[in-house]
Scaffold this motif. Structure first.
Motif, PDB file in Angstrom:
ATOM      1  N   THR A 253       0.841  -1.201   0.000  1.00  0.00           N
ATOM      2  CA  THR A 253       0.000   0.000   0.000  1.00  0.00           C
ATOM      3  C   THR A 253       0.872   1.246   0.000  1.00  0.00           C
ATOM      4  O   THR A 253       0.631   2.207  -0.735  1.00  0.00           O
ATOM      5  N   THR A 291      -7.574   1.195  -6.287  1.00  0.00           N
ATOM      6  CA  THR A 291      -7.476  -0.110  -5.635  1.00  0.00           C
ATOM      7  C   THR A 291      -6.822  -1.104  -6.584  1.00  0.00           C
ATOM      8  O   THR A 291      -6.902  -0.967  -7.803  1.00  0.00           O
ATOM      9  N   MET A 292      -6.176  -2.096  -6.022  1.00  0.00           N
ATOM     10  CA  MET A 292      -5.548  -3.146  -6.821  1.00  0.00           C
ATOM     11  C   MET A 292      -5.456  -4.420  -5.988  1.00  0.00           C
ATOM     12  O   MET A 292      -5.182  -4.357  -4.781  1.00  0.00           O
ATOM     13  N   GLN A 293      -5.677  -5.529  -6.650  1.00  0.00           N
ATOM     14  CA  GLN A 293      -5.510  -6.827  -5.985  1.00  0.00           C
ATOM     15  C   GLN A 293      -4.088  -7.303  -6.225  1.00  0.00           C
ATOM     16  O   GLN A 293      -3.665  -7.463  -7.369  1.00  0.00           O
ATOM     17  N   GLY A 297      -2.934  -9.463  -1.080  1.00  0.00           N
ATOM     18  CA  GLY A 297      -4.285  -8.989  -0.805  1.00  0.00           C
ATOM     19  C   GLY A 297      -4.544  -7.648  -1.483  1.00  0.00           C
ATOM     20  O   GLY A 297      -3.703  -7.130  -2.219  1.00  0.00           O
ATOM     21  N   PRO A 298      -5.724  -7.042  -1.243  1.00  0.00           N
ATOM     22  CA  PRO A 298      -6.046  -5.759  -1.883  1.00  0.00           C
ATOM     23  C   PRO A 298      -5.277  -4.604  -1.254  1.00  0.00           C
ATOM     24  O   PRO A 298      -4.971  -4.621  -0.055  1.00  0.00           O
ATOM     25  N   GLU A 300      -5.151  -0.121  -1.315  1.00  0.00           N
ATOM     26  CA  GLU A 300      -5.856   1.095  -1.668  1.00  0.00           C
ATOM     27  C   GLU A 300      -4.933   2.285  -1.430  1.00  0.00           C
ATOM     28  O   GLU A 300      -4.168   2.299  -0.455  1.00  0.00           O
TER      29      GLU A 300
END
Length: 400
Positions: A253, A291-293, A297-298, A300
């Motif tokens: 992140t 957002t991105m996977q 995990g994701p 933001e």
């Protein structure tokens, strides 16, 4: 509903885009939902030509390495090098292989030929020297900044010598080791040497800022701007490397956010000089949170567009690109209950849509999110319509 939507549809022309905006923006950003499709870049090229010729924009910035972009800028302004060399060395992410990018550079050089410097088009990359697999060594940016200052500033004011920088940097492959992206323990970003380099980079940038009046007179505004670019890039890269060595769950992140922060700083610097046209992935230009996977995990983060919009207000405009099909990548006709599905019913192959009027025509209902069968394409998020100034819709994207 179809009639209401048609009322918000316009031809793909610069004048139509400008008609959607409350004022002429300092940064006019056009996003794309996928990379590597020359059809989308051809549309970009035509729109940007119109903005240059009709609206007076004189800078074109794309999502590519800011340092490599200097190679392209030197070519389009002064003819330095050859077109083949520029396409090989002036772009990151493989974008130099694109025929549409080649045509953009060729056209910019032709446009500038014979024009005074004040009327010439300028090119900029606004991404950091970053790839998905690794980040560049800070050597190029740090040594270029130090070299500029050592030429024009008293040696006693410099925080270190070039030899000191060279010793602390060590071998470049320590910094570019691709294993570090997946394994923080492989990163040198939190080593003692990296910590010293972060302090020295900060001191070099501060020294540059304190000497601006002298440096503009002794050199030029363009030289000072380039030195500032080196400073932003050096400090940004060292910050990025530091957090590559992080082992916390927030690591990715933070890295995504830091990349877009570097982009935002470069865009704001461009906007301070002259109005600019910007092209990148929608996710880097949107006002809404990105957002991105990823593998852990994701994640933001706030994109460059969100950060710049906060600073510039109406001085920033964002037109997102949406598309119907990319059949060669398995992206087929969009479901009718998605934004793309609604737009696919229009007769136009390409059009510009007033996003707020489109949202109104949808009657307050939020369309279903489109699910992409291919990881390389990101559909338009229906909830983002309220934060978009316009939508460029391309019905079908054939194989390049």
């Amino acid at each position: 509903m179809a009639t209401d939507i048609k009322d918000s549809v316009h031809a793909v022309e610069a004048a139509a885009v400008m008609g959607l905006l409350p004022a002429r923006p300092r940064l006019l950003a056009l996003g794309e939902p996928t990379h590597g499709e020359d059809t989308l870049l051809d549309v970009r090229n035509e729109l940007f030509r119109q903005f240059v010729e009709q609206e007076g924009y004189r800078t074109i910035a794309i999502e590519s390495d800011c340092l490599r972009g200097l190679v392209v800028d030197d070519y389009v302004t002064s003819g330095t090098g050859t077109l083949d060399e520029v396409m090989e060395h002036g772009f990151s992410h493989g974008f130099g292989a694109s025929a549409a990018n080649r045509e953009l550079v060729r056209w910019m050089r032709a446009y500038n030929d014979g024009r005074p410097a004040s009327e010439q088009l300028r090119f900029a990359g606004f991404d950091g020297p970053l790839e998905i697999t690794h980040a560049a060594s800070p050597r190029q940016a740090l040594t270029a900044l130090h070299g500029y200052l050592s030429t024009w500033v008293d040696a006693d004011l410099l925080p270190c010598t070039g030899d000191t920088l060279d010793r602390l940097l060590g071998a470049d492959d320590r910094w570019t080791n691709p294993a570090a992206m997946m394994d923080p323990a492989q990163s040198v970003g939190q080593s003692a040497e990296a910590g010293q380099l972060r302090l020295l980079a900060d001191d070099l940038v501060a020294l540059l800022d304190t000497r601006i009046p002298h440096l503009i007179t002794a050199t030029s505004r363009d030289d000072v701007d380039r030195a500032r670019l080196y400073g932003r890039t050096a400090t940004g890269l060292l910050r990025y490397h530091h957090w590559m060595a992080d082992t916390s769950p927030a690591r990715m992140t933070r890295l995504c956010a830091l990349r877009d922060l570097m982009m935002a700083h470069h865009l704001l610097a461009l906007a301070a000089r002259r109005p600019a046209l910007v092209h990148a992935h929608n996710s880097h230009l949107q006002r809404a949170k990105s957002t991105m996977q990823m593998w852990q995990g994701p994640v933001e983060w706030w994109s460059a567009g969100a950060l710049v919009s906060d600073r510039l207000g109406e001085g920033y405009a964002f037109v997102a690109t949406a598309l119907g099909t990319i059949r060669h990548q398995g992206v087929d006709t969009p479901p009718p209950d998605t934004v793309e599905g609604v737009l696919y019913t229009l007769p136009e192959d390409r059009c510009v849509i007033d996003a707020p009027r489109l949202a109104s025509a949808l009657g307050g209902t939020v369309p279903a999110p489109r699910v992409s069968p291919w990881f390389g394409y990101a559909p338009l998020a229906p909830a983002h319509l309220a934060d978009i100034d316009g939508v460029l819709f391309v019905r079908d994207v054939p194989q390049s």
